[in-house]
Design an enzyme around this catalytic site. Sequence first.
Site, PDB file in Angstrom:
ATOM      1  N   LYS A  63      -3.168  -9.486  12.719  1.00  0.00           N
ATOM      2  CA  LYS A  63      -2.156  -8.886  13.661  1.00  0.00           C
ATOM      3  C   LYS A  63      -2.148 -10.156  14.819  1.00  0.00           C
ATOM      4  CE  LYS A  63      -2.809  -6.026  17.200  1.00  0.00           C
ATOM      5  NZ  LYS A  63      -2.441  -6.707  18.449  1.00  0.00           N
ATOM      6  N   ASN A  64      -3.223 -10.544  15.269  1.00  0.00           N
ATOM      7  CA  ASN A  64      -3.340 -11.217  16.431  1.00  0.00           C
ATOM      8  C   ASN A  64      -3.336 -12.751  16.031  1.00  0.00           C
ATOM      9  OD1 ASN A  64      -3.467  -9.146  17.864  1.00  0.00           O
ATOM     10  ND2 ASN A  64      -5.621  -9.772  18.605  1.00  0.00           N
TER      11      ASN A  64
ATOM     12  N   ARG B  95       3.109  -6.278  23.823  1.00  0.00           N
ATOM     13  CA  ARG B  95       2.507  -7.547  24.713  1.00  0.00           C
ATOM     14  C   ARG B  95       3.049  -8.910  24.098  1.00  0.00           C
ATOM     15  NH1 ARG B  95       0.712  -8.694  28.524  1.00  0.00           N
ATOM     16  NH2 ARG B  95      -0.757 -10.298  27.619  1.00  0.00           N
TER      17      ARG B  95
ATOM     18  N   CYS C  22      -0.683  -2.781  30.150  1.00  0.00           N
ATOM     19  CA  CYS C  22      -0.952  -1.846  28.873  1.00  0.00           C
ATOM     20  C   CYS C  22      -2.210  -0.888  29.657  1.00  0.00           C
ATOM     21  CB  CYS C  22      -1.264  -2.361  27.785  1.00  0.00           C
ATOM     22  SG  CYS C  22      -3.064  -3.438  27.689  1.00  0.00           S
TER      23      CYS C  22
ATOM     24  N   ARG D 213      -3.088  -7.370  32.394  1.00  0.00           N
ATOM     25  CA  ARG D 213      -2.676  -8.421  31.563  1.00  0.00           C
ATOM     26  C   ARG D 213      -1.894  -9.486  32.316  1.00  0.00           C
ATOM     27  NH1 ARG D 213      -3.324  -6.002  26.460  1.00  0.00           N
ATOM     28  NH2 ARG D 213      -3.584  -7.833  25.668  1.00  0.00           N
ATOM     29  N   PRO D 214      -2.228 -10.160  33.225  1.00  0.00           N
ATOM     30  CA  PRO D 214      -1.607 -11.003  34.174  1.00  0.00           C
ATOM     31  C   PRO D 214      -1.250 -12.566  33.248  1.00  0.00           C
ATOM     32  CG  PRO D 214      -3.790 -11.311  34.791  1.00  0.00           C
ATOM     33  CD  PRO D 214      -3.556 -10.085  33.631  1.00  0.00           C
ATOM     34  N   ILE D 215      -0.279 -13.349  33.732  1.00  0.00           N
ATOM     35  CA  ILE D 215       0.069 -14.498  33.014  1.00  0.00           C
ATOM     36  C   ILE D 215       0.143 -15.717  33.685  1.00  0.00           C
ATOM     37  CG2 ILE D 215       1.674 -13.315  31.307  1.00  0.00           C
ATOM     38  CD1 ILE D 215       4.094 -14.038  33.094  1.00  0.00           C
ATOM     39  N   ASP D 216      -0.975 -15.572  34.784  1.00  0.00           N
ATOM     40  CA  ASP D 216      -0.805 -16.745  35.774  1.00  0.00           C
ATOM     41  C   ASP D 216      -1.318 -17.852  34.932  1.00  0.00           C
ATOM     42  OD1 ASP D 216      -3.203 -14.983  35.546  1.00  0.00           O
ATOM     43  OD2 ASP D 216      -4.102 -16.561  36.930  1.00  0.00           O
ATOM     44  N   LEU D 217      -2.257 -17.754  34.017  1.00  0.00           N
ATOM     45  CA  LEU D 217      -2.757 -18.854  33.626  1.00  0.00           C
ATOM     46  C   LEU D 217      -2.075 -19.605  32.651  1.00  0.00           C
ATOM     47  CD1 LEU D 217      -6.471 -17.657  32.592  1.00  0.00           C
ATOM     48  CD2 LEU D 217      -5.676 -19.037  34.663  1.00  0.00           C
TER      49      LEU D 217
ATOM     50  N   ASP E 128     -12.350  -6.375  21.319  1.00  0.00           N
ATOM     51  CA  ASP E 128     -11.534  -5.566  20.620  1.00  0.00           C
ATOM     52  C   ASP E 128     -12.352  -4.695  19.368  1.00  0.00           C
ATOM     53  OD1 ASP E 128      -8.831  -7.978  19.845  1.00  0.00           O
ATOM     54  OD2 ASP E 128      -9.362  -6.593  21.667  1.00  0.00           O
TER      55      ASP E 128
ATOM     56  N   VAL F 270     -14.127  -8.574  29.512  1.00  0.00           N
ATOM     57  CA  VAL F 270     -12.968  -8.984  29.241  1.00  0.00           C
ATOM     58  C   VAL F 270     -11.821  -8.584  29.945  1.00  0.00           C
ATOM     59  CG1 VAL F 270     -11.588 -10.001  27.573  1.00  0.00           C
ATOM     60  CG2 VAL F 270     -13.755 -10.430  27.165  1.00  0.00           C
TER      61      VAL F 270
ATOM     62  N   ARG G 101      -0.004   0.377  15.449  1.00  0.00           N
ATOM     63  CA  ARG G 101       0.508  -1.067  16.173  1.00  0.00           C
ATOM     64  C   ARG G 101      -0.430  -2.251  15.292  1.00  0.00           C
ATOM     65  NH1 ARG G 101      -0.816  -2.016  21.707  1.00  0.00           N
ATOM     66  NH2 ARG G 101      -0.381  -4.166  20.594  1.00  0.00           N
TER      67      ARG G 101
HETATM   68  C1  EPZ Z   1      -5.404 -11.396  23.004  1.00  0.00           C
HETATM   69  O1  EPZ Z   1      -4.887 -10.641  24.050  1.00  0.00           O
HETATM   70  C2  EPZ Z   1      -5.526 -10.283  22.027  1.00  0.00           C
HETATM   71  N1  EPZ Z   1      -3.944  -9.836  21.626  1.00  0.00           N
HETATM   72  C3  EPZ Z   1      -6.241  -9.122  22.276  1.00  0.00           C
HETATM   73  O2  EPZ Z   1      -6.031  -7.939  21.341  1.00  0.00           O
HETATM   74  C4  EPZ Z   1      -7.536  -9.400  22.891  1.00  0.00           C
HETATM   75  O3  EPZ Z   1      -8.413  -8.268  23.354  1.00  0.00           O
HETATM   76  C5  EPZ Z   1      -7.727 -10.724  23.849  1.00  0.00           C
HETATM   77  O4  EPZ Z   1      -6.703 -11.811  23.471  1.00  0.00           O
HETATM   78  C6  EPZ Z   1      -8.868 -10.807  23.960  1.00  0.00           C
HETATM   79  O5  EPZ Z   1      -9.574 -11.404  22.875  1.00  0.00           O
HETATM   80  C7  EPZ Z   1      -3.248 -10.717  20.831  1.00  0.00           C
HETATM   81  O6  EPZ Z   1      -3.703 -11.849  20.398  1.00  0.00           O
HETATM   82  C8  EPZ Z   1      -1.852 -10.193  20.570  1.00  0.00           C
HETATM   83  P1  EPZ Z   1      -6.611 -12.977  27.106  1.00  0.00           P
HETATM   84  P2  EPZ Z   1      -4.615 -11.686  25.314  1.00  0.00           P
HETATM   85  O7  EPZ Z   1      -5.484 -13.755  27.550  1.00  0.00           O
HETATM   86  O8  EPZ Z   1      -4.282 -13.090  24.819  1.00  0.00           O
HETATM   87  C9  EPZ Z   1      -7.090 -12.477  31.735  1.00  0.00           C
HETATM   88  C10 EPZ Z   1      -5.700  -6.013  20.468  1.00  0.00           C
HETATM   89  O9  EPZ Z   1      -6.402  -4.831  20.616  1.00  0.00           O
HETATM   90  N2  EPZ Z   1      -5.728 -13.344  31.835  1.00  0.00           N
HETATM   91  O10 EPZ Z   1      -7.947 -13.803  26.423  1.00  0.00           O
HETATM   92  O11 EPZ Z   1      -3.774 -11.151  26.442  1.00  0.00           O
HETATM   93  C11 EPZ Z   1      -6.680 -11.033  31.371  1.00  0.00           C
HETATM   94  O12 EPZ Z   1      -6.522 -10.152  32.509  1.00  0.00           O
HETATM   95  C12 EPZ Z   1      -5.455  -6.711  21.567  1.00  0.00           C
HETATM   96  O13 EPZ Z   1      -5.514  -6.784  19.141  1.00  0.00           O
HETATM   97  C13 EPZ Z   1      -5.745 -13.695  33.197  1.00  0.00           C
HETATM   98  O14 EPZ Z   1      -6.339 -13.544  34.213  1.00  0.00           O
HETATM   99  O15 EPZ Z   1      -6.190 -11.672  26.177  1.00  0.00           O
HETATM  100  C14 EPZ Z   1      -7.967 -10.535  30.553  1.00  0.00           C
HETATM  101  O16 EPZ Z   1      -8.602  -9.796  31.590  1.00  0.00           O
HETATM  102  C15 EPZ Z   1      -5.875  -6.267  22.842  1.00  0.00           C
HETATM  103  N3  EPZ Z   1      -4.687 -14.486  33.222  1.00  0.00           N
HETATM  104  C16 EPZ Z   1      -8.553 -11.914  30.098  1.00  0.00           C
HETATM  105  O17 EPZ Z   1      -8.049 -13.028  30.652  1.00  0.00           O
HETATM  106  C17 EPZ Z   1      -3.948 -14.794  32.256  1.00  0.00           C
HETATM  107  O18 EPZ Z   1      -3.076 -15.562  32.398  1.00  0.00           O
HETATM  108  C18 EPZ Z   1      -8.453 -11.838  28.588  1.00  0.00           C
HETATM  109  O19 EPZ Z   1      -7.073 -12.105  28.069  1.00  0.00           O
HETATM  110  C19 EPZ Z   1      -4.141 -14.543  31.009  1.00  0.00           C
HETATM  111  C20 EPZ Z   1      -5.347 -13.709  30.738  1.00  0.00           C
END
Ligand code: EPZ
Length: 415
Positions: free
Chosen positions: A22-23, A92, A116, A121-125, A304, A326, A396
């Site tokens: 999925k990911n 997401r 969620c 789930r911020p998007i600042d980065l 995960d 995480v 999902r």
């Molecule tokens: C991906 O989510 C996966 N989803 C998640 O899988 C997975 O748990 C996660 O990566 C970590 O491996 C998909 O690929 C669709 P991140 P993503 O950005 O990209 C912080 C599942 O169960 N962060 O690596 O959203 C955030 O808050 C799902 O299949 C910021 O601070 O994960 C979190 O604490 C759940 N700012 C950490 O980074 C940002 O701009 C990890 O988030 C982005 C993220």
Amino acid sequence: MSKIIVRKSEPLMGNISCSGSKNAALPILASTILTAGVSTLYNIPNLTDINYMLSILENLGAKCSFSKNCAKIDFTNCNSFYADIDSMSKFRGSFFLAAPLLSRMGRARISMPGGCPIGSRPIDLHLKGFSAMGAEIENGHGFVDLSCKKLQGARIYLDFPSVGATENLIMAAVLADGETVIENAAAEPEIVDLAEFLNKQGAQISGMGSDTVTIQGVSSLTPTDYTIISDRIEAGTFMSAFAITGGKGTITGINPLHLKPVTAKLAEMGAIILENESSISIDATKPLSASSIKTLPFPGFPTDMQAQFSALLCETKGTGIIVETVFENRFLHIGELNRMGANIRIDGRSSVIEGERLLTGAKVTAFDLRGGASLALAGLAAKGETEITGSEHIERGYEDLCGKLSSIGGNIFLA
Ligand code: EPZ
């Protein structure tokens, strides 16, 4: 709300195959926006999130077909930079559209991705990277508006190795002017899969799978066909199912290298693991011992798989400890496991799990995808019957979980 019924099962035995990841599928599907022409993708799992993504791509102008795990996406025309807010806010994966839309259309209007249950789930980065590449960013009410005539290569350091930010910035960079270097990048196998799909179309990406990814911008991409990787988290979930029931069997169609931290942990707990080129066998017929786990970005133990191991550690000898580094709120399944007779104490980001609990079936609720999977695993071991409400969360991310687990002796079905 749909329900899954699980009853105590004999030790699971047999072979079980993995679906596509999925990911990996979500960012790869979004990236087809970058290519004018027909992209053909194989091993795409038939999941609700995948179907949401395809409906959004159609709203943007693509012609999509999806059958027998093969998706064909014709993006000869892309006639909108503004995706369907309604279906986007449901999951997401929508934010993966930001970079390819911005790159192709010079503009992207993305609904703020739903937070969620597991975290804000911020998007600042993501936005920091887009800004470094020259994008103008406007935060609207419930959406983000991005614009940039032509993205410029940049050197970007990610404060956290975010999977989604790494993927979005790779997609932003492949058709940008000049070189982009992403430092402290995430290294998950799904990122490597996205980069390899793009490189097969003529992109110039190197360093994927390491903490520094370099992308030389090119003028265009040539449409191609591609088979995505299998789902390492589904495979890990199946391994946990064999383990929690004291069974043994083989997971086929998986690259063992994608699951190293999980297989290493199971071996440490006493399971016998055999790895071949595209399969992993596990023998958990002897009682397993507890362990301590800390979730980390790849190649660390995957967040995960945290919920699934929370259930497993209820059955192993001794006391287990899990530290979730995480996500800030990924223990929602703990209360439900305790309703089944588990004895798990949460202390901040740590959970302390007492082993050798005689779990008993109960009515429980799935609040998120992997938490739901952990309840299904617990139900396989628990005495009596477990009714899991909210199983749409499970659907999902798992293609026919009930059918697959039933095929190796699991007493589990959709109500
Ligand atoms: C991906 O989510 C996966 N989803 C998640 O899988 C997975 O748990 C996660 O990566 C970590 O491996 C998909 O690929 C669709 P991140 P993503 O950005 O990209 C912080 C599942 O169960 N962060 O690596 O959203 C955030 O808050 C799902 O299949 C910021 O601070 O994960 C979190 O604490 C759940 N700012 C950490 O980074 C940002 O701009 C990890 O988030 C982005 C993220």
